[in-house]
Design a protein around this motif. Sequence first.
Motif, PDB file in Angstrom:
ATOM      1  N   ARG A  62      37.885 -10.046   1.963  1.00  0.00           N
ATOM      2  CA  ARG A  62      37.446 -10.405   0.605  1.00  0.00           C
ATOM      3  C   ARG A  62      35.925 -10.248   0.483  1.00  0.00           C
ATOM      4  NH1 ARG A  62      40.013 -12.985  -3.412  1.00  0.00           N
ATOM      5  NH2 ARG A  62      41.751 -13.474  -2.057  1.00  0.00           N
ATOM      6  N   ASP A  63      35.179 -10.677   1.501  1.00  0.00           N
ATOM      7  CA  ASP A  63      33.715 -10.580   1.458  1.00  0.00           C
ATOM      8  C   ASP A  63      33.253  -9.124   1.431  1.00  0.00           C
ATOM      9  OD1 ASP A  63      33.500 -13.322   1.497  1.00  0.00           O
ATOM     10  OD2 ASP A  63      33.148 -13.445   3.658  1.00  0.00           O
ATOM     11  N   GLU A  66      34.098  -7.561  -2.044  1.00  0.00           N
ATOM     12  CA  GLU A  66      33.186  -7.998  -3.107  1.00  0.00           C
ATOM     13  C   GLU A  66      31.796  -7.400  -2.931  1.00  0.00           C
ATOM     14  OE1 GLU A  66      33.312 -12.247  -3.450  1.00  0.00           O
ATOM     15  OE2 GLU A  66      35.425 -12.229  -4.040  1.00  0.00           O
ATOM     16  N   GLU A  67      31.326  -7.349  -1.683  1.00  0.00           N
ATOM     17  CA  GLU A  67      30.007  -6.768  -1.426  1.00  0.00           C
ATOM     18  C   GLU A  67      29.982  -5.291  -1.807  1.00  0.00           C
ATOM     19  OE1 GLU A  67      27.271  -5.637   2.404  1.00  0.00           O
ATOM     20  OE2 GLU A  67      28.528  -7.416   2.540  1.00  0.00           O
ATOM     21  N   ALA A  69      32.033  -3.696  -3.858  1.00  0.00           N
ATOM     22  CA  ALA A  69      32.249  -3.538  -5.298  1.00  0.00           C
ATOM     23  C   ALA A  69      30.977  -3.859  -6.078  1.00  0.00           C
ATOM     24  CB  ALA A  69      33.394  -4.422  -5.761  1.00  0.00           C
ATOM     25  N   LEU A  70      30.337  -4.966  -5.752  1.00  0.00           N
ATOM     26  CA  LEU A  70      29.136  -5.356  -6.487  1.00  0.00           C
ATOM     27  C   LEU A  70      27.973  -4.412  -6.198  1.00  0.00           C
ATOM     28  CD1 LEU A  70      29.412  -9.225  -6.157  1.00  0.00           C
ATOM     29  CD2 LEU A  70      29.931  -7.813  -8.151  1.00  0.00           C
ATOM     30  N   ALA A  93      40.929  -9.705  -6.845  1.00  0.00           N
ATOM     31  CA  ALA A  93      39.489  -9.923  -6.647  1.00  0.00           C
ATOM     32  C   ALA A  93      38.700  -8.641  -6.925  1.00  0.00           C
ATOM     33  CB  ALA A  93      39.222 -10.414  -5.223  1.00  0.00           C
ATOM     34  N   ALA A  94      39.245  -7.507  -6.519  1.00  0.00           N
ATOM     35  CA  ALA A  94      38.564  -6.229  -6.754  1.00  0.00           C
ATOM     36  C   ALA A  94      38.472  -5.925  -8.241  1.00  0.00           C
ATOM     37  CB  ALA A  94      39.298  -5.102  -6.031  1.00  0.00           C
ATOM     38  N   GLU A  96      38.620  -8.072 -10.704  1.00  0.00           N
ATOM     39  CA  GLU A  96      37.708  -9.049 -11.313  1.00  0.00           C
ATOM     40  C   GLU A  96      36.248  -8.706 -11.022  1.00  0.00           C
ATOM     41  OE1 GLU A  96      39.087 -12.865  -9.957  1.00  0.00           O
ATOM     42  OE2 GLU A  96      40.737 -12.877 -11.395  1.00  0.00           O
ATOM     43  N   ALA A  97      35.991  -8.072  -9.864  1.00  0.00           N
ATOM     44  CA  ALA A  97      34.626  -7.661  -9.516  1.00  0.00           C
ATOM     45  C   ALA A  97      34.210  -6.410 -10.278  1.00  0.00           C
ATOM     46  CB  ALA A  97      34.510  -7.423  -8.020  1.00  0.00           C
ATOM     47  N   TYR A 102      41.999   0.281  -7.783  1.00  0.00           N
ATOM     48  CA  TYR A 102      42.167  -0.286  -6.440  1.00  0.00           C
ATOM     49  C   TYR A 102      43.497   0.235  -5.931  1.00  0.00           C
ATOM     50  CZ  TYR A 102      42.344  -3.817  -2.719  1.00  0.00           C
ATOM     51  OH  TYR A 102      42.404  -4.457  -1.513  1.00  0.00           O
TER      52      TYR A 102
END
Length: 194
Positions: A62-63, A66-67, A69-70, A93-94, A96-97, A102
Motif C-alpha cells: 500500500r505504501d 501510494e508513493e 501514484a502520488l 487505494a490506487a 482513490e490516489a 490499475y
Amino acid sequence: MPDIISIIVVEADKDRATQIVDSLRAAGECEIRIIAEPTALARQIQDMQPDVVLIDIENPSRDTLEELALASGPMERPVAMFVDRSEAGLSTAAIEAGVSAYVVDGLRPDRLKPILDAAIARFRMFQRMRKELSETKRALEERKVIDRAKGMIMKARGVGEDEAYAILRKAAMDQGKRLADVAQALVTAAGLLL
C-alpha cells in the motif's frame, strides 16, 4: 493530448522495460523514457513533464503504491499501473490516489494500447468533473456573498431584495467589475466596520 505523446515507463527490469517500449512503439508514435529506479520519482517526472505515466510493479505494498501514484502526478496526467499481484483494497487505494488504470495480472503487450487509451479517456473525464466541481463551488460561494451583500443593502437602506440587487448590479456596472467582486468588497468593508 498531443499527437505524439510522451510516456514515462517506471520499470526496474531492463528486459521487461524493453518489451514495454517495443509494445508502445508498435502501438503508435510516442516519445518514451524509462525510469528504472523509482527513488526521487516525483522530481524525475516533474523534470520530464510526460503526458502519461506507466508504472509496472510486481507486488506493490500500500505504501509503495501510494508513493508511486502520488509521485507520478495523477491529478496532472493519466497514470496506468500494472501489477502482477494485488492485495485486497489496493486497487481501491490506487483509484482513490488518482491512478487512471490499475491492472492486475501484469502487463501483456497486446493489452497495452487499449488500457492506455482507457486510462487517458478516464483521466480526461475526471479532469472535466474536477473542473466542473470547482466552478460549481466557486459559483455557490459567489452566490452566498451576493446574498449577504443584498441582505446588508436591504437592512441599511430599508429596500426589498429586488431593489438591493439592482443597487448592487448598478455599482458593479459603474465600477466595471463583476457583481461577485463588488459584493465581496461590500461584505469585507462591512466586516471591518463592525
